[in-house]
Design a protein around this motif. Sequence first.
Motif, PDB file in Angstrom:
ATOM      1  N   ALA A 128       0.841  -1.210   0.000  1.00 15.62           N
ATOM      2  CA  ALA A 128       0.000   0.000   0.000  1.00 15.62           C
ATOM      3  C   ALA A 128       0.870   1.251   0.000  1.00 15.62           C
ATOM      4  O   ALA A 128       0.595   2.212  -0.727  1.00 15.62           O
ATOM      5  CB  ALA A 128      -0.934  -0.014   1.214  1.00 15.62           C
ATOM      6  N   THR A 129       1.919   1.237   0.783  1.00 11.88           N
ATOM      7  CA  THR A 129       2.838   2.372   0.840  1.00 11.88           C
ATOM      8  C   THR A 129       3.533   2.565  -0.507  1.00 11.88           C
ATOM      9  O   THR A 129       3.621   3.687  -1.019  1.00 11.88           O
ATOM     10  CB  THR A 129       3.881   2.168   1.959  1.00 11.88           C
ATOM     11  N   ALA A 130       4.021   1.461  -1.090  1.00 14.04           N
ATOM     12  CA  ALA A 130       4.729   1.548  -2.372  1.00 14.04           C
ATOM     13  C   ALA A 130       3.818   2.045  -3.483  1.00 14.04           C
ATOM     14  O   ALA A 130       4.267   2.764  -4.375  1.00 14.04           O
ATOM     15  CB  ALA A 130       5.325   0.195  -2.737  1.00 14.04           C
ATOM     16  N   SER A 131       2.532   1.674  -3.443  1.00 17.44           N
ATOM     17  CA  SER A 131       1.637   2.160  -4.492  1.00 17.44           C
ATOM     18  C   SER A 131       1.404   3.669  -4.354  1.00 17.44           C
ATOM     19  O   SER A 131       1.056   4.336  -5.309  1.00 17.44           O
ATOM     20  CB  SER A 131       0.314   1.393  -4.493  1.00 17.44           C
ATOM     21  N   ARG A 132       1.648   4.198  -3.158  1.00 16.89           N
ATOM     22  CA  ARG A 132       1.477   5.627  -2.911  1.00 16.89           C
ATOM     23  C   ARG A 132       2.764   6.408  -3.165  1.00 16.89           C
ATOM     24  O   ARG A 132       2.749   7.445  -3.814  1.00 16.89           O
ATOM     25  CB  ARG A 132       0.989   5.834  -1.477  1.00 16.89           C
ATOM     26  N   ILE A 133       3.923   5.901  -2.658  1.00 17.87           N
ATOM     27  CA  ILE A 133       5.173   6.670  -2.751  1.00 17.87           C
ATOM     28  C   ILE A 133       6.138   6.136  -3.797  1.00 17.87           C
ATOM     29  O   ILE A 133       7.155   6.757  -4.071  1.00 17.87           O
ATOM     30  CB  ILE A 133       5.901   6.739  -1.388  1.00 17.87           C
ATOM     31  N   GLU A 140     -13.531  -6.615 -15.673  1.00 17.21           N
ATOM     32  CA  GLU A 140     -14.289  -6.144 -14.509  1.00 17.21           C
ATOM     33  C   GLU A 140     -13.479  -6.290 -13.222  1.00 17.21           C
ATOM     34  O   GLU A 140     -13.462  -5.387 -12.384  1.00 17.21           O
ATOM     35  CB  GLU A 140     -15.618  -6.891 -14.385  1.00 17.21           C
ATOM     36  N   HIS A 141     -12.814  -7.419 -13.067  1.00 13.83           N
ATOM     37  CA  HIS A 141     -12.013  -7.619 -11.861  1.00 13.83           C
ATOM     38  C   HIS A 141     -10.804  -6.690 -11.844  1.00 13.83           C
ATOM     39  O   HIS A 141     -10.421  -6.179 -10.786  1.00 13.83           O
ATOM     40  CB  HIS A 141     -11.584  -9.084 -11.731  1.00 13.83           C
ATOM     41  N   TRP A 142     -10.213  -6.474 -13.010  1.00 10.16           N
ATOM     42  CA  TRP A 142      -9.070  -5.556 -13.104  1.00 10.16           C
ATOM     43  C   TRP A 142      -9.505  -4.147 -12.730  1.00 10.16           C
ATOM     44  O   TRP A 142      -8.846  -3.460 -11.952  1.00 10.16           O
ATOM     45  CB  TRP A 142      -8.526  -5.615 -14.516  1.00 10.16           C
ATOM     46  N   LEU A 143     -10.638  -3.726 -13.259  1.00  5.88           N
ATOM     47  CA  LEU A 143     -11.167  -2.409 -12.943  1.00  5.88           C
ATOM     48  C   LEU A 143     -11.483  -2.297 -11.454  1.00  5.88           C
ATOM     49  O   LEU A 143     -11.216  -1.265 -10.829  1.00  5.88           O
ATOM     50  CB  LEU A 143     -12.424  -2.160 -13.787  1.00  5.88           C
ATOM     51  N   ALA A 144     -12.001  -3.348 -10.862  1.00  2.00           N
ATOM     52  CA  ALA A 144     -12.351  -3.335  -9.437  1.00  2.00           C
ATOM     53  C   ALA A 144     -11.115  -3.154  -8.556  1.00  2.00           C
ATOM     54  O   ALA A 144     -11.207  -2.539  -7.488  1.00  2.00           O
ATOM     55  CB  ALA A 144     -13.088  -4.615  -9.060  1.00  2.00           C
ATOM     56  N   THR A 145      -9.961  -3.662  -8.992  1.00  2.00           N
ATOM     57  CA  THR A 145      -8.758  -3.518  -8.162  1.00  2.00           C
ATOM     58  C   THR A 145      -8.320  -2.067  -8.053  1.00  2.00           C
ATOM     59  O   THR A 145      -7.599  -1.712  -7.118  1.00  2.00           O
ATOM     60  CB  THR A 145      -7.561  -4.326  -8.699  1.00  2.00           C
ATOM     61  N   THR A 146      -8.750  -1.234  -8.966  1.00  2.00           N
ATOM     62  CA  THR A 146      -8.315   0.163  -8.944  1.00  2.00           C
ATOM     63  C   THR A 146      -9.069   0.980  -7.907  1.00  2.00           C
ATOM     64  O   THR A 146      -8.659   2.083  -7.587  1.00  2.00           O
ATOM     65  CB  THR A 146      -8.522   0.815 -10.322  1.00  2.00           C
ATOM     66  N   LYS A 147     -10.150   0.445  -7.384  1.00  2.00           N
ATOM     67  CA  LYS A 147     -10.955   1.201  -6.422  1.00  2.00           C
ATOM     68  C   LYS A 147     -10.191   1.450  -5.124  1.00  2.00           C
ATOM     69  O   LYS A 147     -10.385   2.448  -4.473  1.00  2.00           O
ATOM     70  CB  LYS A 147     -12.248   0.455  -6.114  1.00  2.00           C
ATOM     71  N   ASP A 148      -9.322   0.514  -4.727  1.00  2.00           N
ATOM     72  CA  ASP A 148      -8.578   0.677  -3.474  1.00  2.00           C
ATOM     73  C   ASP A 148      -7.076   0.886  -3.703  1.00  2.00           C
ATOM     74  O   ASP A 148      -6.277   0.726  -2.792  1.00  2.00           O
ATOM     75  CB  ASP A 148      -8.808  -0.516  -2.556  1.00  2.00           C
ATOM     76  N   SER A 173      -4.818  -0.858  -5.225  1.00  2.00           N
ATOM     77  CA  SER A 173      -4.087  -2.060  -4.806  1.00  2.00           C
ATOM     78  C   SER A 173      -2.983  -2.427  -5.773  1.00  2.00           C
ATOM     79  O   SER A 173      -2.347  -1.578  -6.368  1.00  2.00           O
ATOM     80  CB  SER A 173      -5.071  -3.212  -4.625  1.00  2.00           C
ATOM     81  N   SER A 174      -2.783  -3.739  -5.937  1.00  2.00           N
ATOM     82  CA  SER A 174      -1.641  -4.250  -6.683  1.00  2.00           C
ATOM     83  C   SER A 174      -1.555  -3.723  -8.108  1.00  2.00           C
ATOM     84  O   SER A 174      -0.463  -3.473  -8.609  1.00  2.00           O
ATOM     85  CB  SER A 174      -1.683  -5.774  -6.697  1.00  2.00           C
ATOM     86  N   ALA A 175      -2.697  -3.556  -8.766  1.00  2.00           N
ATOM     87  CA  ALA A 175      -2.662  -3.080 -10.152  1.00  2.00           C
ATOM     88  C   ALA A 175      -1.995  -1.712 -10.235  1.00  2.00           C
ATOM     89  O   ALA A 175      -1.190  -1.457 -11.129  1.00  2.00           O
ATOM     90  CB  ALA A 175      -4.072  -3.022 -10.726  1.00  2.00           C
ATOM     91  N   CYS A 176      -2.311  -0.840  -9.297  1.00  2.00           N
ATOM     92  CA  CYS A 176      -1.702   0.491  -9.292  1.00  2.00           C
ATOM     93  C   CYS A 176      -0.205   0.414  -9.026  1.00  2.00           C
ATOM     94  O   CYS A 176       0.568   1.173  -9.593  1.00  2.00           O
ATOM     95  CB  CYS A 176      -2.373   1.362  -8.245  1.00  2.00           C
ATOM     96  N   PHE A 228       1.798  -1.939  -9.959  1.00  2.00           N
ATOM     97  CA  PHE A 228       2.464  -2.354 -11.189  1.00  2.00           C
ATOM     98  C   PHE A 228       2.583  -1.195 -12.178  1.00  2.00           C
ATOM     99  O   PHE A 228       3.574  -1.080 -12.881  1.00  2.00           O
ATOM    100  CB  PHE A 228       1.747  -3.540 -11.831  1.00  2.00           C
ATOM    101  N   VAL A 229       1.580  -0.333 -12.221  1.00  2.00           N
ATOM    102  CA  VAL A 229       1.644   0.818 -13.122  1.00  2.00           C
ATOM    103  C   VAL A 229       2.733   1.784 -12.660  1.00  2.00           C
ATOM    104  O   VAL A 229       3.583   2.202 -13.449  1.00  2.00           O
ATOM    105  CB  VAL A 229       0.272   1.529 -13.213  1.00  2.00           C
ATOM    106  N   SER A 230       2.726   2.120 -11.385  1.00  2.00           N
ATOM    107  CA  SER A 230       3.720   3.079 -10.898  1.00  2.00           C
ATOM    108  C   SER A 230       5.135   2.496 -10.947  1.00  2.00           C
ATOM    109  O   SER A 230       6.081   3.186 -11.338  1.00  2.00           O
ATOM    110  CB  SER A 230       3.367   3.560  -9.491  1.00  2.00           C
ATOM    111  N   ALA A 231       5.292   1.221 -10.579  1.00  2.00           N
ATOM    112  CA  ALA A 231       6.620   0.600 -10.611  1.00  2.00           C
ATOM    113  C   ALA A 231       7.143   0.505 -12.041  1.00  2.00           C
ATOM    114  O   ALA A 231       8.350   0.652 -12.275  1.00  2.00           O
ATOM    115  CB  ALA A 231       6.584  -0.772  -9.955  1.00  2.00           C
ATOM    116  N   SER A 232       6.252   0.274 -12.991  1.00  2.00           N
ATOM    117  CA  SER A 232       6.679   0.206 -14.392  1.00  2.00           C
ATOM    118  C   SER A 232       7.251   1.538 -14.855  1.00  2.00           C
ATOM    119  O   SER A 232       8.259   1.579 -15.575  1.00  2.00           O
ATOM    120  CB  SER A 232       5.507  -0.202 -15.283  1.00  2.00           C
ATOM    121  N   ALA A 233       6.628   2.629 -14.430  1.00  2.00           N
ATOM    122  CA  ALA A 233       7.145   3.951 -14.794  1.00  2.00           C
ATOM    123  C   ALA A 233       8.472   4.228 -14.084  1.00  2.00           C
ATOM    124  O   ALA A 233       9.385   4.805 -14.670  1.00  2.00           O
ATOM    125  CB  ALA A 233       6.123   5.024 -14.445  1.00  2.00           C
TER     126      ALA A 233
END
Length: 194
Positions: A17-22, A88-96, A98-101, A103-108
């Motif tokens: 959770a911290t890594a997806s934020r910072i 639908e499940h992928w989209l649902a993970t973006t609500k909190d 979580s892990s999907a976010c 992967f996006v931030s770490a990729s950048a």
Amino acid sequence: MSKGEATKQAVLERAAATASRIGLSGLTIGSLAEDTGMSKSGLFAHFRSKELLQAQVLAHARQLFVDQVVRPALAAPRGEARVRALFEHWLATTKDRSSACLFVSASAEYDDQPGPIRDQLVRDHLDFADSVAQMFRTGISEGDFRRDADPEQFAHDVHGVMLAFFHARRLLDDPAAEARTRYAFDKLLAAARA
């Protein structure tokens, strides 16, 4: 699960959770100790180094993504229903966020930083793209999608739609982000149908 394993799981959840934020590169044993109220030496006993901490957070996020997105999609009927369930499940993970976010931030963060974290991110993205393409391929064999449709192109396009969604939702705070994403995904499906 032992107490030590339960503690490690709780720490990994907090770290993800911290890594997806910072950002994953900003995650250190020191910052995690401060965030969790645990001692640095206690966290060091679990992770041994910043790089191992980051690798384990990435592995934790990967497992969450598989559990929240891939496995539930595989439980759906083969064909278009499975591809839609994945979306639908992928989209649902973006609500909190979580892990999907993560992967996006770490990729950048790691796109032009050689090393084991980047290598793992590349493998994770390629594996997931292959999973999407395979689900689409079964849709072709089920007769839901055109025989001449390109599964790899579909996987690429869906990923592009989701990256646009993350950008619109997280950076731009666009209230229409989800509606636009659903519209774009429906257009991809419509173009691919038999």
